[in-house]
Write a protein that holds these residues in place. Structure first.
Motif, PDB file in Angstrom:
ATOM      1  N   PRO A 146       9.460 -10.033  -3.536  1.00 34.52           N
ATOM      2  CA  PRO A 146       9.163  -9.063  -2.541  1.00 34.52           C
ATOM      3  C   PRO A 146      10.122  -7.938  -2.092  1.00 34.52           C
ATOM      4  O   PRO A 146       9.851  -6.687  -1.443  1.00 34.52           O
ATOM      5  CB  PRO A 146       8.905  -9.854  -1.270  1.00 34.52           C
ATOM      6  CG  PRO A 146       9.683 -11.106  -1.192  1.00 34.52           C
ATOM      7  CD  PRO A 146       9.637 -11.109  -2.939  1.00 34.52           C
ATOM      8  N   LEU A 147      11.421  -8.419  -2.598  1.00 32.71           N
ATOM      9  CA  LEU A 147      12.623  -7.463  -2.133  1.00 32.71           C
ATOM     10  C   LEU A 147      12.428  -6.033  -2.607  1.00 32.71           C
ATOM     11  O   LEU A 147      12.836  -4.994  -1.870  1.00 32.71           O
ATOM     12  CB  LEU A 147      13.845  -8.214  -2.531  1.00 32.71           C
ATOM     13  CG  LEU A 147      15.128  -7.207  -2.186  1.00 32.71           C
ATOM     14  CD1 LEU A 147      15.301  -7.383  -0.578  1.00 32.71           C
ATOM     15  CD2 LEU A 147      16.466  -8.010  -2.735  1.00 32.71           C
ATOM     16  N   ALA A 148      11.800  -5.809  -3.686  1.00 35.98           N
ATOM     17  CA  ALA A 148      11.501  -4.446  -4.314  1.00 35.98           C
ATOM     18  C   ALA A 148      10.796  -3.700  -3.552  1.00 35.98           C
ATOM     19  O   ALA A 148      10.753  -2.471  -3.504  1.00 35.98           O
ATOM     20  CB  ALA A 148      11.107  -4.790  -5.970  1.00 35.98           C
ATOM     21  N   LEU A 149       9.870  -4.222  -2.778  1.00 33.97           N
ATOM     22  CA  LEU A 149       9.089  -3.682  -1.756  1.00 33.97           C
ATOM     23  C   LEU A 149       9.697  -2.961  -0.845  1.00 33.97           C
ATOM     24  O   LEU A 149       9.081  -2.045   0.003  1.00 33.97           O
ATOM     25  CB  LEU A 149       7.984  -4.667  -1.399  1.00 33.97           C
ATOM     26  CG  LEU A 149       6.943  -4.968  -2.452  1.00 33.97           C
ATOM     27  CD1 LEU A 149       5.893  -6.034  -1.901  1.00 33.97           C
ATOM     28  CD2 LEU A 149       6.321  -4.017  -3.399  1.00 33.97           C
ATOM     29  N   LEU A 150      10.768  -3.283  -0.312  1.00 35.85           N
ATOM     30  CA  LEU A 150      11.568  -2.797   0.849  1.00 35.85           C
ATOM     31  C   LEU A 150      12.489  -1.576   0.076  1.00 35.85           C
ATOM     32  O   LEU A 150      13.462  -1.545   0.365  1.00 35.85           O
ATOM     33  CB  LEU A 150      12.293  -3.944   1.475  1.00 35.85           C
ATOM     34  CG  LEU A 150      11.596  -5.155   2.058  1.00 35.85           C
ATOM     35  CD1 LEU A 150      12.536  -6.096   2.821  1.00 35.85           C
ATOM     36  CD2 LEU A 150      10.507  -4.619   3.159  1.00 35.85           C
ATOM     37  N   GLU A 151      11.898  -0.792  -0.214  1.00 30.85           N
ATOM     38  CA  GLU A 151      12.631   0.318  -0.921  1.00 30.85           C
ATOM     39  C   GLU A 151      12.891   1.499   0.069  1.00 30.85           C
ATOM     40  O   GLU A 151      12.018   2.161   0.734  1.00 30.85           O
ATOM     41  CB  GLU A 151      11.688   0.962  -2.156  1.00 30.85           C
ATOM     42  CG  GLU A 151      12.383   1.914  -2.822  1.00 30.85           C
ATOM     43  CD  GLU A 151      12.148   3.489  -2.244  1.00 30.85           C
ATOM     44  OE1 GLU A 151      12.869   4.171  -2.062  1.00 30.85           O
ATOM     45  OE2 GLU A 151      11.324   3.814  -1.780  1.00 30.85           O
ATOM     46  N   LEU A 152      14.209   1.316   0.375  1.00 27.48           N
ATOM     47  CA  LEU A 152      14.846   2.277   1.701  1.00 27.48           C
ATOM     48  C   LEU A 152      15.573   3.321   1.199  1.00 27.48           C
ATOM     49  O   LEU A 152      16.209   3.870   2.258  1.00 27.48           O
ATOM     50  CB  LEU A 152      15.378   1.123   2.551  1.00 27.48           C
ATOM     51  CG  LEU A 152      14.520   0.230   3.079  1.00 27.48           C
ATOM     52  CD1 LEU A 152      15.473  -0.829   4.179  1.00 27.48           C
ATOM     53  CD2 LEU A 152      13.329   0.805   3.941  1.00 27.48           C
ATOM     54  N   ASP A 153      15.702   3.528  -0.008  1.00 29.64           N
ATOM     55  CA  ASP A 153      16.794   4.800  -0.340  1.00 29.64           C
ATOM     56  C   ASP A 153      16.454   6.317   0.199  1.00 29.64           C
ATOM     57  O   ASP A 153      17.539   6.982   0.599  1.00 29.64           O
ATOM     58  CB  ASP A 153      16.636   4.824  -1.611  1.00 29.64           C
ATOM     59  CG  ASP A 153      17.683   3.729  -2.619  1.00 29.64           C
ATOM     60  OD1 ASP A 153      17.616   3.733  -3.674  1.00 29.64           O
ATOM     61  OD2 ASP A 153      18.229   3.080  -1.651  1.00 29.64           O
ATOM     62  N   ASN A 154      15.312   6.352   0.900  1.00 23.83           N
ATOM     63  CA  ASN A 154      15.015   7.560   1.469  1.00 23.83           C
ATOM     64  C   ASN A 154      15.454   7.487   2.907  1.00 23.83           C
ATOM     65  O   ASN A 154      15.332   8.735   3.297  1.00 23.83           O
ATOM     66  CB  ASN A 154      13.320   7.890   1.198  1.00 23.83           C
ATOM     67  CG  ASN A 154      13.256   8.567  -0.108  1.00 23.83           C
ATOM     68  OD1 ASN A 154      14.072   9.051  -0.833  1.00 23.83           O
ATOM     69  ND2 ASN A 154      12.024   8.475  -0.646  1.00 23.83           N
ATOM     70  N   GLU A 177       0.774  -1.262   0.247  1.00 28.60           N
ATOM     71  CA  GLU A 177       0.147  -0.127  -0.041  1.00 28.60           C
ATOM     72  C   GLU A 177       0.896   1.212  -0.021  1.00 28.60           C
ATOM     73  O   GLU A 177       0.246   2.319  -0.436  1.00 28.60           O
ATOM     74  CB  GLU A 177      -0.831   0.081   1.241  1.00 28.60           C
ATOM     75  CG  GLU A 177      -1.858  -1.185   1.255  1.00 28.60           C
ATOM     76  CD  GLU A 177      -2.669  -1.328   2.650  1.00 28.60           C
ATOM     77  OE1 GLU A 177      -2.266  -0.571   3.406  1.00 28.60           O
ATOM     78  OE2 GLU A 177      -3.563  -2.190   2.638  1.00 28.60           O
ATOM     79  N   GLY A 178       2.090   1.006   0.434  1.00 26.85           N
ATOM     80  CA  GLY A 178       3.173   2.299   0.599  1.00 26.85           C
ATOM     81  C   GLY A 178       3.151   2.658   1.749  1.00 26.85           C
ATOM     82  O   GLY A 178       2.257   2.417   2.779  1.00 26.85           O
ATOM     83  N   TYR A 179       4.496   3.560   2.028  1.00 29.12           N
ATOM     84  CA  TYR A 179       4.512   3.877   3.529  1.00 29.12           C
ATOM     85  C   TYR A 179       5.591   5.038   3.278  1.00 29.12           C
ATOM     86  O   TYR A 179       6.256   5.431   2.192  1.00 29.12           O
ATOM     87  CB  TYR A 179       5.246   2.686   4.266  1.00 29.12           C
ATOM     88  CG  TYR A 179       6.404   1.978   3.493  1.00 29.12           C
ATOM     89  CD1 TYR A 179       7.923   2.513   3.391  1.00 29.12           C
ATOM     90  CD2 TYR A 179       6.238   0.781   2.900  1.00 29.12           C
ATOM     91  CE1 TYR A 179       8.790   1.940   2.627  1.00 29.12           C
ATOM     92  CE2 TYR A 179       7.383   0.316   1.908  1.00 29.12           C
ATOM     93  CZ  TYR A 179       8.536   0.755   1.942  1.00 29.12           C
ATOM     94  OH  TYR A 179       9.526   0.256   1.147  1.00 29.12           O
ATOM     95  N   ASP A 180       5.509   5.899   4.454  1.00 29.41           N
ATOM     96  CA  ASP A 180       6.261   6.976   4.355  1.00 29.41           C
ATOM     97  C   ASP A 180       7.861   6.807   5.118  1.00 29.41           C
ATOM     98  O   ASP A 180       8.198   5.797   5.292  1.00 29.41           O
ATOM     99  CB  ASP A 180       5.750   8.151   5.325  1.00 29.41           C
ATOM    100  CG  ASP A 180       5.509   7.890   6.696  1.00 29.41           C
ATOM    101  OD1 ASP A 180       6.059   6.981   7.215  1.00 29.41           O
ATOM    102  OD2 ASP A 180       4.416   8.267   7.258  1.00 29.41           O
ATOM    103  N   GLU A 181       8.435   7.870   4.968  1.00 27.17           N
ATOM    104  CA  GLU A 181      10.048   7.898   5.291  1.00 27.17           C
ATOM    105  C   GLU A 181      10.136   7.246   6.694  1.00 27.17           C
ATOM    106  O   GLU A 181      10.992   6.614   7.096  1.00 27.17           O
ATOM    107  CB  GLU A 181      10.652   9.026   5.311  1.00 27.17           C
ATOM    108  CG  GLU A 181      11.944   9.235   5.473  1.00 27.17           C
ATOM    109  CD  GLU A 181      12.736  10.371   5.328  1.00 27.17           C
ATOM    110  OE1 GLU A 181      13.740  10.969   5.754  1.00 27.17           O
ATOM    111  OE2 GLU A 181      12.052  11.394   4.346  1.00 27.17           O
ATOM    112  N   GLN A 182       9.054   7.885   7.660  1.00 23.33           N
ATOM    113  CA  GLN A 182       9.304   7.622   9.255  1.00 23.33           C
ATOM    114  C   GLN A 182       9.062   5.949   9.394  1.00 23.33           C
ATOM    115  O   GLN A 182       9.605   5.369  10.130  1.00 23.33           O
ATOM    116  CB  GLN A 182       8.213   8.326   9.934  1.00 23.33           C
ATOM    117  CG  GLN A 182       8.618   9.750   9.941  1.00 23.33           C
ATOM    118  CD  GLN A 182       9.873  10.072  10.687  1.00 23.33           C
ATOM    119  OE1 GLN A 182      10.333   9.293  11.591  1.00 23.33           O
ATOM    120  NE2 GLN A 182      10.562  10.990  10.063  1.00 23.33           N
ATOM    121  N   GLN A 183       8.144   5.475   8.619  1.00 27.38           N
ATOM    122  CA  GLN A 183       7.698   3.917   8.316  1.00 27.38           C
ATOM    123  C   GLN A 183       8.923   3.197   7.933  1.00 27.38           C
ATOM    124  O   GLN A 183       9.163   1.877   8.377  1.00 27.38           O
ATOM    125  CB  GLN A 183       6.567   3.553   7.865  1.00 27.38           C
ATOM    126  CG  GLN A 183       5.314   4.227   8.388  1.00 27.38           C
ATOM    127  CD  GLN A 183       3.986   4.294   7.512  1.00 27.38           C
ATOM    128  OE1 GLN A 183       3.948   4.456   6.424  1.00 27.38           O
ATOM    129  NE2 GLN A 183       2.894   3.647   8.063  1.00 27.38           N
TER     130      GLN A 183
END
Length: 972
Positions: free
Chosen positions: A238-246, A169-175
Motif C-alpha cells: 500500500p505504500l505506493a498508493l501514498l504518492e505525495l510528490d505533487n 480511486e485516486g485523489y487530487d493535490e489538495q487531498q
C-alpha cells in the motif's frame, strides 16, 4: 497464512529435542507467574536485570521459554491489556523479547509469524515483530528460506491493513495534503516505521558480515537477496498508493510527539527522538513521513545491491525469457538460480516504484555508476513504466507517467527506429493511450497526452512516422487520433521551414499513404457517424487547409494526393453532413411535437457516446447492465439534439473552409503538373526545387575537383622523377603497356595513401590544441611540407584523423599480442587475465588524448561513420579473442565478441570520468566487468535450453548492446 502453513508442514516432519525442565526451572516459571499476578513487574525485571539473579535464572530459560510464551506472553499481549494495564503489557513485551533469545527457533518462529499476520493493532504487531528480530539475529545466515517466510508474514500483514477507499480511486493535490492526517493512513505508516526499526540492525549485520567476494552477482536464495526482495516489496502497495510528490513538503518538528509511531516498539522517548532526528537528517528537513520512508528503503536497497541499476537489466530478461513450467505450482524457468526473476518474490510494480524513487525523487546514490547510456536506461525503464500504467490505481499510473517523463528528458540523441523492434513499445503505447483516453482523472489525461507527444518526438524521423501510422490505424479513441494527426502536421510544417529536401516520411509516397489511409478517412463512407469522429475529421480538414497554403511548391506531394482525398473524404463528407443535419433536425421536430423517441436507436447511440465524456468528467450516473444511460426527459433530449446539430454545423463550416482553400490556392498558383506514378514520390520529394538541386550538385562537383586538385598537387611533388622515366620507356607490346599502366596507377594510389598517413601522423601532434578537426590536418600537411590545399584529400574531416588513430592503435596492439603469443601459437594459461590486459593496453593509448576524446566519440557516433567505427571495434575484439585462444565457431562466437566490445566501450566511458591516480578505478572496473561476463557465459552454457532461447532473443540483445556501445545503426 500460507507461509505459516508451509512452515507447519515442515515442523511436523521434524522432531525437536527440548531442554530438560528441572525443578529450578519450574520454580522460576511459577515465580514469574506469581509476580505477574501480584503486579510486581519490577520484581520480574530484577530476576533478569540484576547480575546475580540473571546468572542464576538465565540458564533455565531454554527449558521454560515455550511454556513462558504460551502461558504468560500470548494471553497477555492483547489490546485489552494494553489499554487497561499498560505497565503489564510492557513487562510481558520485555519478557517476550528475552525468551526469544533462548526458545527453540523453529517453534517460536512459527508462533511469531502467525501472531504477526493476525495482529489487531500496531502495539501487538510491534511486540511480536520485536521478538522476531531477535529470532532472525539468532538465525544468522542460515536457512534463508525460513527468513523469507518470516518476512513474507510481515508483508502479508501490511497488505491487509485497512485503507481509505479513495487511495485506490485516486485523489487530487489538495487531498494529498491531508493524507497523513487520516487515521488509517497514520496506522499504516506506524506499521512501516516499526518494520524499519526491525530490519535496520539486520541489514547492518548483513553489510558488515556478508561481504561477498564474488564479482558476478549472486542471485540465488541468500540472506542478502531475501532482504533485498523484502525491502522492494515494501515499496509496492500500500505504500505506493501514498504518492505525495505533487504535494508541498512540510517540515517535521524535532519535539513533535509523532502520533504515527507512538506505539512503535515501545521505545523510550529519548530513543524515539534520536531515531527520528537521524532519519530527518538523512532524508531532508522538509520531507513528509512517506517520503522519509521511501528514502530510507531506497537507500537500504541500493546498499544491498551495490549497483542501484543492477535489477534494471533483469526487467527485459523477465519479459523475454520467463517461461512457466507448471501453472499450478507457479514454477518458472531459472527460478532456482535467480530469485529476482520470480514475480512472487519481486513484483514488477515494486521494482518500478524503486526506480521511480531513484530517478524521479532523485534518490540515486552518488556512488552509482555513470556509464549507462540514456537510451539503454530509457528502453529498460519502459517495461516498468508500462507495468505502472497498466495498474488500475491512478496513483500508480501517475508514478508511471512521471518516471516516463524523467527518462524522456534524459535522452540526448533521437531514439533510433531499430529500438521499436522491442515489443515493449507496443504494450507501452496501448497502456498510455488507454489511460490518456479513459482515465477518470483529468490530470492523468493531460499528462498522458503531453507524454505521448514527447515520446513520439524523441525518435528519429522514420520511427516517428512508424509510430504515428500504427497508432492512427489501431486506436479507436477519436480525440487521440485527432491529436496524433496534429502532431504529424506540425512535424511536416517544421520540416517545410528548412530549405533542404524533406525527409522521406514527410513527402511522397509515405506522406500520401498516411493521409489517405490514416488521417483523411471516413470509416463508413456516407453512413459514418460524424459526431463520433468529429475530432479526427476536424483535424483532417484543418490539415488540408494548412497544406493548401503552406506547400504551394508541392514539396510534400500534397497536390498529387488531393484528387484522391476529395474522392475518399471531401465528397462523401459533404453528403454525410447534409444527410445527418436533415435527420437530426427532423428528429428534433418529432421530439418537439411530443412524439415518443425512447426506443430510438440513434438517440441511444448518442447517449452512449456522451457517457464517455460524462464518465471522464466525474459526473456519470447509473446505467443499465449493458452500460446504457437511462431515458431522458423531453427537455434533456432536445438539449442533446441541439448540441448534436451545433457540432454538425461546426464540422460543415470546417469542410467549407477546407474546400474553398484548396480551390482558391489551386486557381491562384496551380499545383505542379507532374505525372503521378509509383516512381515519382522518391525522386520528386528530393529534387522538387530545381535550383537547390543544381546548387547541391555544384557543391559535390566542387568537392570532387578539390580532391583531384589535392591529389594532383601531391603527385606533382612526389612522382615527378618517376613520371619522366616512364615517358622514355618503349611501348613495343600493348600488354606490357597495360601492365605498366596498372603498375603506375597502383604506385600512384600507394603514394597517395603514404602521404595521407604521413599527414595524419603529423596532425596527431596538433590534436591536443585543435582537437580532431580539419585545422589539425591542415597544420599536419604544412608541417610535412605540403600545400594546405591537400586537406581536400580528407572529405570526411576530423573523422579521418580519428579513424587513422584507431587503426594505428589497433595495429600496435595486434603486433604486441602477436609477440606475446608467438603469433597465436602459444597457449594462454589465463585467458581472462589476457583479455583484461589487452583491453587495458588498448585503452591506455587514449590517455594522451583523454581531454579531446569526447569529440572523437561524437564523430564516431555520427551515422555516416558508424559502419567504419563498428568495423574497427569488432575487428579489434575479434583479434583479441583470437590471440586469447578463442578459436570456436559456435553461436557463442557472436556473444563473446559483442560482450567484449560492450565492456571496452563501457570502460572507455568510465575512464573519461575517472580521476584516480593512474586510472586505478578504471582498471578495477574493467576487471569486474570481465569477471561478470565470464560467469554470465558459464551460466548461459549450463542452463538447459538457454542457447536456443538466446538465439531467438539475439536481435533484442544486440539492440541493447548497440545502445550501450553508443553506435548508430541503420538497416538501410
Amino acid at each position: 497464512m500460507a507461509n505459516v502453513r508451509c512452515l507447519q508442514k515442515l515442523l511436523r516432519l521434524q522432531k525437536f529435542v527440548l531442554p530438560l525442565k528441572t525443578e529450578a526451572a519450574d520454580n522460576l516459571l511459577r515465580l514469574i507467574k506469581r509476580l505477574l499476578l501480584e503486579r510486581a513487574y519490577d520484581g520480574i525485571k530484577v530476576l533478569f536485570q540484576s547480575p546475580a539473579e540473571a546468572a542464576k535464572n538465565l540458564p533455565h530459560m531454554p527449558a521454560i521459554a515455550l511454556d513462558l510464551y504460551n502461558e504468560v506472553c500470548a494471553p497477555n499481549l492483547t489490546d485489552d491489556v494494553n489499554i487497561l494495564d499498560a505497565s503489564k503489557f510492557d513487562c510481558v513485551n520485555e519478557l517476550l523479547k528475552l525468551l526469544a533469545e533462548y526458545a527453540p527457533l523453529e517453534p517460536l518462529m512459527l508462533e511469531l509469524m502467525e501472531k504477526i499476520e493476525e495482529s489487531s493493532s500496531i502495539a501487538i504487531f510491534s511486540a511480536y515483530l520485536r521478538a522476531l528480530q531477535v529470532v532472525l539475529k539468532r538465525h544468522g545466515s542460515n536457512k534463508p528460506q525460513a527468513l523469507e517466510w518470516c518476512l513474507a508474514s510481515v508483508t502479508t500483514r501490511l497488505r491487509e491493513l485497512p485503507l481509505p477507499a479513495y487511495l485506490s480511486e485516486g485523489y487530487d493535490e489538495q487531498q494529498a495534503l491531508l493524507l497523513e492526517q487520516d487515521a488509517q493512513v497514520e496506522d499504516m505508516l506506524a506499521h512501516y516505521i516499526t518494520v524499519g526499526l526491525c530490519y535496520e540492525p539486520l541489514i547492518k549485520d548483513i553489510l558488515q558480515q556478508d561481504k561477498s567476494t564474488h564479482i558476478f552477482r549472486q542471485c540465488g536464495q541468500s540472506r542478502r537477496n531475501v532482504f533485498c526482495c523484502f525491502l522492494l516489496q515494501l515499496m509496492d502497495k500500500p505504500l505506493a498508493l501514498l504518492e505525495l510528490d505533487n504535494a508541498p513538503r512540510r517540515q517535521l518538528q524535532p519535539g513533535q510527539a509523532h502520533k504515527c509511531q507512538r506505539n512503535s516498539y515501545r521505545l523510550r522517548p529519548e530513543q524515539t527522538q534520536q531515531h527520528y532526528l537521524a532519519a530527518r537528517s538523512r532524508a531532508g528537513k522538509s520531507q513528509s513521513y512517506v517520503q522519509q520512508l521511501v528514502a530510507s528503503i531506497t537507500k537500504d536497497v541500493a546498499q544491498l545491491l551495490g549497483d542501484p541499476y543492477a535489477l534494471l537489466g533483469l526487467v527485459e530478461q523477465r519479459v523475454r525469457w520467463q517461461r512457466r513450467l507448471d501453472a499450478a505450482k507457479g514454477v518458472y524457468e531459472m527460478s532456482c538460480q535467480n530469485m529476482f526473476l520470480i514475480d512472487e518474490k519481486l513484483p514488477l510494480t515494486a521494482l518500478a516504484m524503486y526506480y521511480h524513487a531513484l530517478f524521479v525523487a532523485q534518490l540515486m546514490p552518488s556512488t552509482a555508476p555513470k556509464i549507462y547510456a540514456p537510451l539503454y536506461l530509457f528502453e529498460s525503464s519502459l517495461y516498468l513504466v508500462t507495468v505502472l500504467l497498466e495498474q488500475p490505481e491512478p496513483p500508480l499510473q501517475h508514478c508511471g507517467l512521471r518516471l516516463n517523463a524523467y527518462m524522456l528528458s534524459q535522452l540526448s540523441q533521437p531514439v533510433p527506429q531499430s529500438s521499436l523492434d522491442l515489443e515493449v513499445h507496443k504494450r507501452y503505447c496501448e497502456a498510455l493511450c488507454k489511460i490518456t483516453g479513459y482515465s477518470p482523472q483529468e490530470s492523468i489525461r493531460q499528462l498522458g497526452l503531453q507524454l505521448l507527444q514527447h515520446y513520439i518526438l524523441a525518435f528519429e524521423h522514420s520511427a516517428k512516422y512508424f509510430i504515428l501510422k500504427n497508432l492512427l490505424k489501431t486506436l479507436q479513441h477519436d480525440g487521440i487520433r485527432g491529436y496524433l494527426a496534429g502532431i504529424y502536421k506540425d512535424l511536416v510544417a517544421a520540416a517545410l521551414q528548412h530549405d533542404e529536401p524533406l525527409p522521406e516520411v514527410y513527402c511522397g509516397a509515405q506522406f500520401r499513404a498516411l493521409l489517405l489511409q490514416c488521417i483523411c478517412v471516413l470509416p463508413k463512407d456516407v453512413k459514418s457517424d460524424l459526431l463520433t469522429h468529429a475530432v479526427s475529421l476536424s483535424n483532417a480538414l484543418n490539415l488540408l487547409r494548412y497544406f493548401a497554403r503552406a506547400d504551394m511548391t508541392n514539396r510534400t506531394g500534397f497536390w498529387h494526393a488531393l484528387p484522391e482525398i476529395e474522392q475518399r473524404l471531401l465528397q462523401p463528407l459533404a453528403k454525410a453532413l447534409d444527410f445527418s443535419l436533415a435527420h437530426y433536425k427532423a428528429y428534433k421536430e418529432r421530439v418537439k411535437n411530443g412524439q415518443s423517441a425512447s426506443d430510438d436507436e440513434l438517440m441511444q447511440q448518442q447517449l452512449n457516446m456522451l457517457a464517455v465524456n460524462i464518465n471522464n468528467s466525474g459526473m456519470a450516473g447509473e446505467g443499465d447492465a449493458a452500460g446504457n444511460l437511462p431515458d431522458l426527459g423531453r427537455e434533456e433530449k432536445l438539449e442533446v439534439l441541439a448540441g448534436s446539430i451545433t457540432g454538425l454545423e461546426s464540422l460543415r463550416v470546417l469542410y467549407l473552409l477546407a474546400s474553398d482553400n484548396t480551390q482558391i490556392c489551386s486557381r491562384l498558383h496551380g499545383p505542379p503538373q507532374l505525372p503521378l506514378t509509383s516512381t515519382w514520390s522518391r525522386s520528386y520529394a528530393k529534387d522538387t526545387d530545381k535550383s537547390k538541386l543544381e546548387d547541391f550538385r555544384a557543391r559535390e562537383e566542387e568537392r570532387e575537383r578539390e580532391r583531384d586538385a589535392a591529389e594532383q598537387a601531391l603527385l606533382s611533388q612526389t612522382t615527378q622523377a618517376d613520371a619522366g622515366g616512364a615517358a622514355g620507356a618503349g611501348g613495343d607490346q600493348q600488354q606490357q603497356q597495360q601492365h605498366t599502366h596498372d603498375a603506375e596507377e597502383a604506385a600512384k594510389h600507394a603514394k597517395v595513401a603514404e602521404v595521407r598517413n604521413k599527414i595524419l601522423d603529423a596532425a596527431l601532434q596538433h590534436v591536443p590544441q585543435h582537437g580532431w578537426s580539419k585545422q589539425a590536418i591542415v597544420l599536419g600537411a604544412e608541417q610535412c611540407g605540403y600545400p594546405s590545399v591537400v586537406h581536400g584529400m580528407f572529405p570526411e574531416g576530423g573523422f579521418a584523423l580519428v579513424s587513422h588513430f584507431n587503426g594505428q592503435c589497433n595495429a600496435q596492439l595486434v603486433k604486441s599480442l602477436q609477440q606475446q603469443t608467438n603469433n597465436g601459437q602459444s597457449e594462454i594459461s589465463n585467458p581472462l587475465e589476457f583479455l583484461v590486459e589487452a583491453v587495458r593496453q588498448r585503452l591506455e593509448m587514449l590517455v594522451p588524448y583523454k581531454t579531446q576524446w569526447p569529440q572523437a566519440m561524437a564523430l564516431i557516433a555520427q551515422p555516416q561513420h558508424a559502419s567504419t567505427a563498428l568495423a574497427q571495434v569488432l575487428t579489434l575484439v575479434d583479434d583479441i579473442c583470437y590471440y586469447s585462444g578463442d578459436r570456436s565457431v559456435d553461436f557463442g562466437w557472436y556473444t563473446r565478441r559483442i560482450g567484449l566490445a560492450t565492456i571496452m566501450k563501457m570502460t572507455e566511458l568510465y575512464m573519461l570520468q575517472d580521476t584516480s591516480p593512474g586510472h586505478a578505478q578504471t582498471w578495477e572496473f574493467l576487471k569486474n566487468r570481465m569477471d561478470e561476463a565470464v560467469q554470465l557465459q558459464m551460466a548461459l552454457a549450463q542452463t538447459e535450453g538457454m542457447t536456443h532461447t538466446f538465439q531467438r532473443s539475439f536481435n533484442s540483445a544486440f539492440i541493447t548492446a548497440r545502445n550501450i556501445l553508443g553506435l548508430g545503426y541503420s538497416r538501410n
